[in-house]
Enzyme design. Sequence first.
Site, short mmCIF file in Angstrom:
data_model
loop_
_atom_site.label_atom_id
_atom_site.label_comp_id
_atom_site.label_asym_id
_atom_site.label_seq_id
_atom_site.Cartn_x
_atom_site.Cartn_y
_atom_site.Cartn_z
N ILE A 174 9.84 -25.06 92.96
CA ILE A 174 8.40 -24.74 93.32
C ILE A 174 7.48 -25.30 91.97
O ILE A 174 6.37 -25.89 92.51
CB ILE A 174 8.36 -23.22 93.36
CG1 ILE A 174 9.09 -22.58 94.45
CG2 ILE A 174 6.74 -22.70 93.06
CD1 ILE A 174 9.39 -21.14 94.39
N ASP A 187 11.40 -23.75 75.07
CA ASP A 187 12.21 -22.81 75.59
C ASP A 187 11.51 -21.55 75.80
O ASP A 187 11.34 -20.70 74.80
CB ASP A 187 13.41 -22.74 74.77
CG ASP A 187 14.42 -21.59 75.57
OD1 ASP A 187 13.98 -20.98 76.40
OD2 ASP A 187 15.51 -21.66 75.09
N ASN A 223 5.13 -20.61 86.07
CA ASN A 223 6.08 -20.55 87.28
C ASN A 223 7.59 -20.52 86.65
O ASN A 223 8.46 -19.89 87.11
CB ASN A 223 5.98 -22.01 87.75
CG ASN A 223 7.16 -22.40 88.79
OD1 ASN A 223 7.43 -21.81 89.78
ND2 ASN A 223 7.98 -23.08 88.06
N SER A 266 5.22 -14.88 91.17
CA SER A 266 5.95 -13.70 91.18
C SER A 266 6.78 -13.90 92.29
O SER A 266 7.51 -14.78 92.22
CB SER A 266 4.69 -12.31 91.72
OG SER A 266 5.58 -11.39 91.85
N TYR A 322 16.00 -8.60 88.17
CA TYR A 322 14.99 -9.60 88.44
C TYR A 322 13.72 -9.09 88.87
O TYR A 322 12.60 -9.32 88.78
CB TYR A 322 15.60 -10.60 89.29
CG TYR A 322 14.88 -11.82 89.80
CD1 TYR A 322 14.18 -12.74 89.18
CD2 TYR A 322 14.35 -11.77 91.32
CE1 TYR A 322 13.32 -13.82 89.76
CE2 TYR A 322 13.59 -12.57 91.88
CZ TYR A 322 13.10 -13.61 91.10
OH TYR A 322 12.16 -14.69 91.54
N ILE A 345 12.80 -19.21 99.10
CA ILE A 345 12.28 -20.60 98.99
C ILE A 345 13.41 -21.57 98.95
O ILE A 345 14.28 -21.19 97.88
CB ILE A 345 11.31 -21.05 98.22
CG1 ILE A 345 9.94 -19.88 98.35
CG2 ILE A 345 10.89 -22.29 98.22
CD1 ILE A 345 9.51 -20.13 99.63
N THR A 372 15.46 -23.68 96.78
CA THR A 372 15.43 -24.36 95.43
C THR A 372 16.60 -24.08 94.91
O THR A 372 17.60 -23.34 95.55
CB THR A 372 14.32 -23.98 94.41
OG1 THR A 372 14.88 -22.33 94.28
CG2 THR A 372 12.94 -23.56 95.09
P1 NAD Z 1 14.30 -23.43 89.79
O1 NAD Z 1 15.54 -22.69 89.32
O2 NAD Z 1 14.36 -24.41 90.57
O3 NAD Z 1 13.11 -23.51 88.70
C1 NAD Z 1 12.96 -22.63 87.84
C2 NAD Z 1 12.30 -23.58 86.62
O4 NAD Z 1 11.94 -22.70 85.31
C3 NAD Z 1 13.19 -24.57 86.17
O5 NAD Z 1 12.14 -25.81 85.89
C4 NAD Z 1 13.65 -24.18 84.78
O6 NAD Z 1 13.97 -25.20 83.95
C5 NAD Z 1 12.50 -23.32 84.23
N1 NAD Z 1 12.89 -22.35 83.27
C6 NAD Z 1 13.81 -21.13 83.25
N2 NAD Z 1 14.02 -20.76 82.18
C7 NAD Z 1 13.37 -21.44 81.14
C8 NAD Z 1 13.17 -21.31 79.80
N3 NAD Z 1 13.54 -20.24 79.09
N4 NAD Z 1 12.15 -22.30 79.37
C9 NAD Z 1 11.67 -23.22 80.02
N5 NAD Z 1 11.68 -23.17 81.24
C10 NAD Z 1 12.56 -22.48 81.77
O7 NAD Z 1 13.54 -22.11 90.74
P2 NAD Z 1 12.48 -21.83 91.66
O8 NAD Z 1 12.68 -21.36 92.78
O9 NAD Z 1 11.74 -22.99 91.60
O10 NAD Z 1 11.74 -20.75 90.82
C11 NAD Z 1 10.27 -21.12 90.28
C12 NAD Z 1 9.53 -19.56 90.22
O11 NAD Z 1 9.55 -19.10 91.64
C13 NAD Z 1 10.19 -18.70 89.50
O12 NAD Z 1 9.57 -17.77 88.59
C14 NAD Z 1 11.11 -17.75 90.72
O13 NAD Z 1 11.32 -16.42 90.21
C15 NAD Z 1 9.95 -17.63 91.53
N6 NAD Z 1 10.50 -17.34 93.04
C16 NAD Z 1 11.51 -18.31 93.41
C17 NAD Z 1 11.72 -17.86 94.91
C18 NAD Z 1 12.86 -18.65 95.40
O14 NAD Z 1 13.48 -18.15 96.64
N7 NAD Z 1 13.30 -19.82 95.13
C19 NAD Z 1 11.49 -16.85 95.50
C20 NAD Z 1 10.29 -16.16 95.08
C21 NAD Z 1 10.02 -16.34 93.73
#
Ligand code: NAD
Length: 255
Positions: A18, A64, A92, A141, A162, A195, A197
């Site tokens: 995302i 980090d 994000n 969120s 979570y 989503i 991912t």
């Molecule tokens: P993803 O795992 O592909 O991406 C998460 C990103 O966060 C990655 O780039 C990762 O490197 C970064 N990250 C994680 N921990 C970190 C840290 N300690 N320091 C720096 N960077 C860090 O997943 P995504 O689905 O793209 O998630 C993005 C956001 O969307 C998150 O907040 C997730 O909770 C939220 N979300 C995702 C979904 C879903 O179904 N994929 C649904 C609702 C919400």
Amino acid sequence: MTTLKGKTALVTGASRGIGRATAIALARAGAHILVHYGRSVQEAESLVTEIRANGGRADALSADLATPQGAAMLAEQVRSIVGDRLDVAVLNAGISKAVRIADYTIEDFDNLFATNVRGPFFLVQQLLPMLGEGSNITVISSAVARTVVGKPGVDNPSVLAYASTKGAIETLVKNWAAILGPRGIRVNAVAPGVIDTDMSNFTKTEAGREVTLGMQALKRIGKPEDVADVVAFMASDGARWITGASIPVDGGSKL
Ligand code: NAD
């Protein structure tokens, strides 16, 4: 047409999923993108190259955000690039975990809260001197902040810890919106459903797909771009009268 020409925008966790799609959407709208990443330097650099190749501006920055110093380190790098003005911040970066209630460890709990709540909490604190009238923050969120997903039961995995981090972040969004509103800063959440991912790998299995489609009104799996377009709108002047809100972006999940 929404435009972010001449604006600066930080996206945390922008190397994939995302965050990556959001960085691309904001770059298309004309913003100079600060591509934050944790460890994925190659993916972040390739995103910067892609944005620049399309005529945009982008820089990669690393921190980090699960460490106590992460937020301050990132804010310092942001300041070194944008000076004293950041227009858009998209918080994000996040992690999730699904296990049975009995299998959660203290470490899991602490990691989830350090990354998903403490990181954003102190990042907003540290970015504050760079935010002013017209700046805005969008926090990613999740639908699970308000809805229980999956099959409840002690023998089934759940995202309970979570989900509570996302509940906490939505409470912060309301408080930030109230506290920062008088300075002309808007703060909102976008709450995606499932989503496709790396975080939601279960959508790649037939069973996972079936459960997901079963709870949605719209019958396809959500894509990062479905969320990114809404975040780009929330970051734009089109959303100038929206603050303290949480916008569901979930294909009508659990209506
Ligand atoms: P993803 O795992 O592909 O991406 C998460 C990103 O966060 C990655 O780039 C990762 O490197 C970064 N990250 C994680 N921990 C970190 C840290 N300690 N320091 C720096 N960077 C860090 O997943 P995504 O689905 O793209 O998630 C993005 C956001 O969307 C998150 O907040 C997730 O909770 C939220 N979300 C995702 C979904 C879903 O179904 N994929 C649904 C609702 C919400």
